[in-house]
Design an enzyme around this catalytic site. Structure first.
Site, PDB file in Angstrom:
ATOM      1  N   HIS A  39      -9.807  -1.455  -4.645  1.00 51.29           N
ATOM      2  CA  HIS A  39      -9.947  -0.525  -5.783  1.00 51.29           C
ATOM      3  C   HIS A  39     -11.276  -0.696  -6.515  1.00 51.29           C
ATOM      4  CE1 HIS A  39      -5.695   0.790  -5.931  1.00 51.29           C
ATOM      5  NE2 HIS A  39      -5.463  -0.413  -5.440  1.00 51.29           N
ATOM      6  N   CYS A  97      -7.503   2.748  -1.361  1.00 49.98           N
ATOM      7  CA  CYS A  97      -6.155   2.212  -1.230  1.00 49.98           C
ATOM      8  C   CYS A  97      -5.140   3.306  -0.881  1.00 49.98           C
ATOM      9  CB  CYS A  97      -5.790   1.423  -2.477  1.00 49.98           C
ATOM     10  SG  CYS A  97      -4.461   0.265  -2.154  1.00 49.98           S
ATOM     11  N   GLU A 142     -12.544   1.288  -8.397  1.00 46.38           N
ATOM     12  CA  GLU A 142     -12.392   1.950  -9.699  1.00 46.38           C
ATOM     13  C   GLU A 142     -11.838   1.002 -10.756  1.00 46.38           C
ATOM     14  OE1 GLU A 142     -10.537   2.389  -7.044  1.00 46.38           O
ATOM     15  OE2 GLU A 142      -8.449   2.863  -7.515  1.00 46.38           O
TER      16      GLU A 142
END
Ligand code: GLN
Length: 192
Positions: A171, A78, A173
């Protein structure tokens, strides 16, 4: 294997957690010395204008540009992807990037009404879709000829690779799915 996480702002801990769970050393990177000690680098999601300003203030922009241009395996999620783009549209005129990824990227490209959403993504060679989280996501506007698309959403590229650089508009993560981090670690160990 040591894969640093650029720790200027953003989802630093979330990337560190996934990388450590996969067995990598995942130190924070904030200085040129710390950058010199890693085999690969993750640039997290967050706010790209803030990260770019901090990188400049901390004299990290040029070392990062040199490291990425020199072939350091790098993954940008991102805002991290925005920082890796060669060119930006709809960004402040003075917003600098690390560059190296031959793409043009539009920031905050999904508009306010759908500025955050989640969607299942098909990944090549994988049966189970990847649950992707998009937050004020950027879009790829142009892709250079050496940029390979790894995943699309509604036909649009959302995850790409070019040489040792991987970058996506979402994302990984923010989920517990380690597949993309594992794929990145494999590319670090094979060619980094
Ligand atoms: N819109 C943000 C930026 O320009 C990126 C969003 C994100 O990382 N979630 O930096």
């Amino acid at each position: 294997m040591t894969v640093g996480v650029l720790a200027l702002q953003g989802d630093v801990r979330e990337h560190q957690r996934l990388l450590s769970e996969l067995g990598a050393e995942a130190p924070r990177v904030r200085t040129p010395e710390e950058l010199a000690g890693v085999d690969g680098l993750v640039i997290p999601g967050g706010e790209s204008t803030t990260m770019a300003k901090l990188a400049a203030v901390l004299d990290m922009l040029e070392p990062l540009q040199k490291a990425v241009a020199g072939g350091l395996p790098t993954y940008g999620s991102c805002a991290g992807m925005i920082l890796l783009a060669d060119r930006l549209v709809d960004a402040p005129a003075d917003q600098e990037t690390i560059g190296g990824l031959h793409v043009t990227v539009r920031r905050n490209a999904f508009g306010r009404q759908v500025d955050s959403f989640e969607a299942p993504l098909d990944l090549a060679g994988q049966r189970r879709p990847f649950h992707a989280v998009f937050i004020r996501a950027p879009r790829f506007v142009t892709l250079g000829p050496t940029v390979e698309v790894l995943a699309r959403l509604d036909g649009e590229p959302v995850l790409v690779r070019q040489g040792m650089i991987m970058a996506g508009t979402f994302h990984p993560e923010l989920t517990d799915d380690p597949r993309l981090h594992r794929q990145f670690l494999e590319s670090v160990s094979s060619g980094g």
